[in-house]
Design a protein around this motif. Structure first.
Motif, PDB file in Angstrom:
ATOM      1  N   VAL A  40       8.780   2.929  -0.427  1.00 45.60           N
ATOM      2  CA  VAL A  40       8.592   3.411   0.788  1.00 45.60           C
ATOM      3  C   VAL A  40       7.503   4.880   1.322  1.00 45.60           C
ATOM      4  CG1 VAL A  40       8.288   3.873   3.075  1.00 45.60           C
ATOM      5  CG2 VAL A  40       8.948   1.858   2.192  1.00 45.60           C
ATOM      6  N   THR A  43       4.136   5.139  -2.112  1.00 46.79           N
ATOM      7  CA  THR A  43       3.437   3.567  -1.419  1.00 46.79           C
ATOM      8  C   THR A  43       2.751   3.584  -0.289  1.00 46.79           C
ATOM      9  OG1 THR A  43       3.681   2.535  -3.391  1.00 46.79           O
ATOM     10  CG2 THR A  43       2.849   1.275  -2.455  1.00 46.79           C
ATOM     11  N   ASP A  44       1.711   3.380   0.332  1.00 42.97           N
ATOM     12  CA  ASP A  44       0.865   2.740   1.839  1.00 42.97           C
ATOM     13  C   ASP A  44       1.369   1.528   1.835  1.00 42.97           C
ATOM     14  OD1 ASP A  44       0.280   3.744   4.543  1.00 42.97           O
ATOM     15  OD2 ASP A  44      -1.605   4.018   3.582  1.00 42.97           O
ATOM     16  N   TYR A  45       2.872   1.418   2.559  1.00 44.96           N
ATOM     17  CA  TYR A  45       2.309  -0.437   2.321  1.00 44.96           C
ATOM     18  C   TYR A  45       1.781  -0.300   3.865  1.00 44.96           C
ATOM     19  CZ  TYR A  45       5.312  -0.276  -1.538  1.00 44.96           C
ATOM     20  OH  TYR A  45       6.196  -0.365  -2.738  1.00 44.96           O
ATOM     21  N   VAL A  67      11.127   3.409   6.886  1.00 43.73           N
ATOM     22  CA  VAL A  67       9.242   3.152   7.697  1.00 43.73           C
ATOM     23  C   VAL A  67       8.765   3.277   8.551  1.00 43.73           C
ATOM     24  CG1 VAL A  67       8.105   1.065   8.161  1.00 43.73           C
ATOM     25  CG2 VAL A  67      10.166   0.369   5.889  1.00 43.73           C
ATOM     26  N   ARG A  70       7.975   7.221   7.560  1.00 42.84           N
ATOM     27  CA  ARG A  70       6.941   7.662   7.045  1.00 42.84           C
ATOM     28  C   ARG A  70       6.043   7.181   7.144  1.00 42.84           C
ATOM     29  NH1 ARG A  70       6.770  11.477   2.716  1.00 42.84           N
ATOM     30  NH2 ARG A  70       5.661  10.682   0.880  1.00 42.84           N
ATOM     31  N   ARG A  71       6.035   5.375   7.413  1.00 43.21           N
ATOM     32  CA  ARG A  71       4.970   4.520   7.387  1.00 43.21           C
ATOM     33  C   ARG A  71       4.562   4.489   9.065  1.00 43.21           C
ATOM     34  NH1 ARG A  71       2.514   6.941   2.996  1.00 43.21           N
ATOM     35  NH2 ARG A  71       3.566   6.642   0.781  1.00 43.21           N
ATOM     36  N   ASP A  73       2.174   3.169  10.872  1.00 47.33           N
ATOM     37  CA  ASP A  73       1.464   2.466  11.191  1.00 47.33           C
ATOM     38  C   ASP A  73       1.685   0.760  10.267  1.00 47.33           C
ATOM     39  OD1 ASP A  73      -0.215   4.365  12.443  1.00 47.33           O
ATOM     40  OD2 ASP A  73      -1.655   4.817  10.687  1.00 47.33           O
ATOM     41  N   CYS A  74       2.993   0.966   9.183  1.00 47.08           N
ATOM     42  CA  CYS A  74       3.392  -0.038   8.520  1.00 47.08           C
ATOM     43  C   CYS A  74       3.809  -1.209   9.783  1.00 47.08           C
ATOM     44  CB  CYS A  74       4.393   0.607   7.319  1.00 47.08           C
ATOM     45  SG  CYS A  74       5.090  -1.087   6.607  1.00 47.08           S
ATOM     46  N   SER A 121      -3.574  -3.231  10.390  1.00 43.45           N
ATOM     47  CA  SER A 121      -2.706  -2.419  10.022  1.00 43.45           C
ATOM     48  C   SER A 121      -4.449  -1.153  10.126  1.00 43.45           C
ATOM     49  CB  SER A 121      -1.803  -2.293   9.083  1.00 43.45           C
ATOM     50  OG  SER A 121      -1.519  -2.824   8.348  1.00 43.45           O
TER      51      SER A 121
END
Length: 121
Positions: A40, A43-45, A67, A70-71, A73-74, A121
């Motif tokens: 995570v 990589t932009d999952y 998640v 860090r992300r 919008d995931c 997303s």
């Protein structure tokens, strides 16, 4: 779209990956919480599928928390073979959670959910 499967049962993760790979650009597998967090970070999952029954010592909730940090919008989809969160309380614990599905769901159903939420997303 990029998807991460967090599952320590390699055979099951491969079944899910094969079904998802038919329609999705990149599907990665992490066999532990530490591996998932590393992936995570790099990589932009769009979607992370997490088994709530990871091996002892691995925390699926810590993966989801990372998640979220860090992300943001995931989207997260939990898979479980337990009834512990059947009251829906897990949705208040994991804000990015979009679905909680039984572990015996068909790979086609899981793929449909991933495609649905991943495209949003």
């Amino acid at each position: 779209m990029k998807v991460l499967i967090v599952e320590n049962k390699v055979e099951l993760a491969e079944i899910w990956r094969r079904h998802l790979a038919r329609e999705i650009e990149q599907v990665d597998i992490a066999a532990s919480a530490d591996e998932a967090i590393g992936r995570v970070a790099a990589t932009d999952y769009a979607v992370v599928v997490i088994d709530l029954s990871l091996a002892e010592g691995d925390s699926p909730i810590s993966v989801a928390d990372y998640v979220q940090y860090r992300r943001p919008d995931c989207r997260i989809i939990y898979v479980t073979d337990r009834t512990f969160f059947s009251d829906g309380s897990i949705f208040s614990i994991t804000p990015q959670l979009r679905a909680l599905v039984p572990a015996d769901s068909t790979p086609e159903d899981l793929a449909a959910l991933v495609e649905h939420y991943g495209n949003r997303s």
